[in-house]
Design an enzyme around this catalytic site. Structure first.
Site, PDB file in Angstrom:
ATOM      1  N   GLN A 199     -21.275 -50.366  46.733  1.00 14.97           N
ATOM      2  CA  GLN A 199     -21.742 -48.506  45.878  1.00 14.97           C
ATOM      3  C   GLN A 199     -23.109 -48.760  46.042  1.00 14.97           C
ATOM      4  O   GLN A 199     -23.824 -49.094  44.808  1.00 14.97           O
ATOM      5  CB  GLN A 199     -20.744 -48.373  45.186  1.00 14.97           C
ATOM      6  CG  GLN A 199     -20.650 -46.946  44.317  1.00 14.97           C
ATOM      7  CD  GLN A 199     -20.089 -46.705  44.015  1.00 14.97           C
ATOM      8  OE1 GLN A 199     -20.446 -46.945  42.673  1.00 14.97           O
ATOM      9  NE2 GLN A 199     -19.437 -45.706  43.397  1.00 14.97           N
ATOM     10  N   TYR A 202     -24.324 -38.070  38.574  1.00 15.31           N
ATOM     11  CA  TYR A 202     -25.350 -39.178  39.146  1.00 15.31           C
ATOM     12  C   TYR A 202     -26.342 -38.544  39.691  1.00 15.31           C
ATOM     13  O   TYR A 202     -26.174 -37.323  39.864  1.00 15.31           O
ATOM     14  CB  TYR A 202     -24.575 -40.695  38.996  1.00 15.31           C
ATOM     15  CG  TYR A 202     -23.970 -41.580  38.720  1.00 15.31           C
ATOM     16  CD1 TYR A 202     -24.693 -42.114  37.039  1.00 15.31           C
ATOM     17  CD2 TYR A 202     -22.812 -42.273  39.188  1.00 15.31           C
ATOM     18  CE1 TYR A 202     -24.100 -42.273  36.255  1.00 15.31           C
ATOM     19  CE2 TYR A 202     -22.286 -42.760  37.222  1.00 15.31           C
ATOM     20  CZ  TYR A 202     -22.916 -42.718  36.389  1.00 15.31           C
ATOM     21  OH  TYR A 202     -21.812 -43.837  35.517  1.00 15.31           O
ATOM     22  N   CYS A 235     -12.598 -51.907  27.149  1.00 18.45           N
ATOM     23  CA  CYS A 235     -13.802 -52.173  28.250  1.00 18.45           C
ATOM     24  C   CYS A 235     -15.087 -51.204  28.593  1.00 18.45           C
ATOM     25  O   CYS A 235     -16.228 -52.179  28.718  1.00 18.45           O
ATOM     26  CB  CYS A 235     -13.140 -51.941  29.928  1.00 18.45           C
ATOM     27  SG  CYS A 235     -12.112 -50.406  29.775  1.00 18.45           S
ATOM     28  N   ALA A 239      -0.566 -62.306  19.605  1.00 24.34           N
ATOM     29  CA  ALA A 239      -1.458 -63.871  19.643  1.00 24.34           C
ATOM     30  C   ALA A 239      -0.252 -65.266  19.689  1.00 24.34           C
ATOM     31  O   ALA A 239      -1.154 -65.885  20.200  1.00 24.34           O
ATOM     32  CB  ALA A 239      -2.332 -64.111  17.507  1.00 24.34           C
ATOM     33  N   LYS A 246       1.734 -43.675  23.020  1.00 26.78           N
ATOM     34  CA  LYS A 246       1.564 -45.423  22.787  1.00 26.78           C
ATOM     35  C   LYS A 246       2.687 -45.869  23.350  1.00 26.78           C
ATOM     36  O   LYS A 246       2.524 -46.955  23.227  1.00 26.78           O
ATOM     37  CB  LYS A 246       1.559 -45.634  21.602  1.00 26.78           C
ATOM     38  CG  LYS A 246       0.135 -45.381  20.772  1.00 26.78           C
ATOM     39  CD  LYS A 246      -1.786 -45.729  21.435  1.00 26.78           C
ATOM     40  CE  LYS A 246      -1.885 -45.622  20.719  1.00 26.78           C
ATOM     41  NZ  LYS A 246      -2.636 -46.538  19.951  1.00 26.78           N
TER      42      LYS A 246
END
Length: 646
Positions: free
Chosen positions: A103, A174, A349, A395, A432
């Site tokens: 890209q 963009y 992220c 965990a 959620k």
């Protein structure tokens, strides 16, 4: 085979694809500092190819080093010197029968000057992006012509690198999108004005690539079918652009939407519905004859199949789904959805990317670290030896999973009646359900590696000693912090966890929540339906750990629900019927009426319990909130890493 349409073969130009799954571009920060395809990014993409993806479209790839820097550690196609490493990337993807497009990208006004060495960003017109907040310098006509040549040069580099095609990023506000949109293009030369002139920049790029690379080198164009900004492109404009591009001879349209200024429409947080924008791609597809790729916040294979069944698109973009689980395609194809980890929409992220770091993932602790944590580096030296894991939260389950894969006989102790730990609290606020799915996925994963689960079984030193374990991993979570405030032990004071778990029911009351973190605010959202809620926090802002669009959505819902947020104050004293607040700056005091006080000020490790195990066993380690308080992603990462070498 499951999902016959999703796993049917397809074609873009002369490139045949093994299925309809596309990994659309996502910036990662995994390239080298110079912009070469690093070993890390090659392995990252190869894992997604190995995992069953049909077409990978790389992250934004730079075509100009002076004005076109989109992020740190960005792939680069500005010089033939990048061909060698890009060839290695293409080869790694191709050996798994997956195709790859490079890209090509220029951010235009959507990049800060500090990434450009202090120079202002450039754009078709000097109109500031409200997110970046900097007025760009208007490109001269000659500079526009030069950038056209650089896009063409980038495509030639892609072809020399054995890429199967290129994609032009003409979406999300963009540079190319800025030329297309009347919102950002106010030029009066040949690159601005009417529709044809606004299309001229991308037209010259496409015709130049076709001339340089030949007719058999596919060009995909990613567009924002609707910009969702006042004065910007609407869907009817998106259709017109797509039809125009088809006449130019491109091979595919990749349909997205939005710009930086429209926020959540580009990168959907958890509260956006799966498939919410598929009407955009469906409309585009109905008006062109070339293949359409579409993204629409897809999490589940069934939703991807439905998009194809409904003629929304010809190919389905699975973006963050493949960040979370690189085996997304294979697990969908072979009926392994019970162990398919899905994106929970937290946008961690992008939060890490905004911090100037390579991206990371809450749900996938291996993302970006595939060279370190993989099947080849996993040492299977358990040899059936016994290991105890204490605590069945995220965990504990992640640690048990990795230890089980290493060949240990894992016994997981959970004092409650079900696994999940903090996930069983985190999934209670609205929207959620994907966290509930994560809990179920983790359960299936540890079952698949033979972990023995003991529910309703508090782990004592004596019980664990009966296993004669090689070692003990403590993942008991944290204890809610109870600050030393006068009146904190009164009957009308409770903990947020007690409210979220249903142990404490509040209705028709004036509730004051102590703590403006995520837990406090999500508790406020639930309670606001039947109570008058006030949140108090010592800091000047609340929920600062959240990605901006996630935070904005949560605060917007709280405002709609009538929740009052008081920042810069501490609670000095709790009394029957009121709470005394103190301004942390000028130390002035005030009183607020309240019927109930809810504590949401964080958690701390249970040091006493942990010390008992350190004293009783030679090999003990802690993970998650038992080690240090943090986010779910922190807990999964620490558990993964420590279990890998335990």
């Amino acid at each position: 085979m499951n999902y016959p349409k999703l796993f049917s073969r397809g074609r873009i130009g002369n490139v045949e694809l093994k299925n309809r799954i596309v990994m659309p571009p996502m910036g990662t920060g995994f390239a080298s500092a110079s912009g070469e395809a690093s070993d890390e990014i090659i392995r990252y993409y190869e894992e997604r190819a190995k995992g069953g993806c049909g077409l990978i479209i790389t992250e934004i790839t730079r075509i100009d080093n002076e004005t076109g820097v989109g992020c740190n550690w960005q792939l680069n196609a500005t010089s033939p010197k990048y061909v060698q490493r890009l060839l290695k990337l293409a080869d790694a993807v191709h050996r798994h029968d997956t195709k790859i497009f490079l890209q090509l990208h220029h951010p235009g006004r959507e990049t800060p000057s500090h990434l450009l060495g202090g120079q202002p960003p450039v754009a078709p017109s000097p109109i500031a992006c409200k997110v970046i907040g900097e007025v760009p310098r208007e490109l001269t006509t000659a500079e526009c012509e030069d950038l056209v040549k650089k896009f063409i040069s980038g495509a030639v580099i892609a072809m020399r690198s054995n890429m199967d095609g290129v994609e032009l990023h003409a979406a999300h506000g963009y540079l190319i999108n800025q030329f297309l949109s009347p919102y950002t293009n106010k030029r009066t030369d040949k690159y601005g004005g009417d529709f044809t002139n606004r299309m001229r920049f991308i037209t010259e790029i496409i015709s130049g690539i076709q001339a340089a690379c030949g007719p058999n080198f596919p060009i995909s164009v990613r567009i924002s079918a609707e910009e969702y900004v006042e004065g910007g492109l609407k869907l009817e404009d998106g259709v017109k652009i797509a039809q125009y591009l088809e006449k130019l001879g491109i091979s595919a349209i990749n349909v997205s939407c939005g710009t930086y200024e429209s926020g959540y429409t580009v990168i959907e947080p958890y509260y956006m519905e799966e498939g919410w924008k598929k009407h955009l791609a469906k409309t585009i597809r109905a008006n062109v004859s070339i293949p359409v790729i579409a993204v629409s916040n897809i999490k589940h294979p069934a939703a991807a199949e439905q998009m194809l069944e409904e003629d929304v698109s010809d190919f389905v973009g699975i973006a963050r789904g493949q960040l979370v689980d690189p085996q997304w395609g294979n697990k969908a194809k072979y009926g392994q959805e019970d162990v398919l980890r899905k994106c929970i929409g937290c946008l961690y992220c992008f939060r890490t990317a905004n911090m100037g770091r390579p991206i990371a993932c809450t749900v996938n602790p291996v993302l970006g670290r595939e060279l370190i944590y993989n099947e080849e580096t996993l040492v299977r030296d358990g040899n059936g030896r016994s290991v105890a894991v204490i605590g069945g939260g995220p965990a504990g389950m992640q640690a048990a999973l990795v230890l089980g894969r290493r060949g240990f006989q894992v016994t997981l102790f959970e004092k409650g009646s079900t696994l999940g730990g903090t996930l069983n609290i985190a999934d209670k606020p609205p929207h959620k359900t994907l966290i509930t799915e994560l809990t179920e996925t983790l359960k299936h994963e540890i079952q698949a590696v033979g972990v023995t689960v003991r529910l309703n079984t508090p782990a004592t030193v004596e019980a664990v000693k009966e296993l004669n374990p090689y070692g003990v991993m403590i993942a008991t979570g944290g204890m809610p912090i109870v600050p030393p405030v006068p009146g904190i032990d009164m009957e009308h004071v409770c903990k947020a966890e007690e409210v979220l778990s249903g142990q404490v029911m509040l209705k028709g009351k004036k509730v004051l929540i102590m703590g403006g973190g995520v837990t406090g605010l999500e508790t406020a959202e639930i309670l606001s339906k039947e109570n008058q809620v006030t949140v108090v926090d010592m800091l000047d802002a609340v929920a600062t750990t959240l990605y901006p669009s996630v935070r904005a959505g949560l605060l917007g819902r709280l405002q709609k629900g009538g929740v009052k947020i008081i920042t810069g104050h501490r609670i000095n004293r709790i009394q029957e019927g009121f709470v005394e607040l103190q301004n942390v700056k000028d130390h002035t005091s005030d009183q607020t009426e309240t019927d109930a006080v809810v504590l949401a000020v964080g958690v701390r490790p249970d040091r006493d319990m942990i010390s008992e195990f350190y004293n009783a066993f030679d090999k003990v380690t802690t993970v998650g909130d038992a080690s240090r308080s943090g986010l779910i992603g922190d807990a999964l990462k620490e558990a993964n890493d420590k279990a890998f070498v335990f």
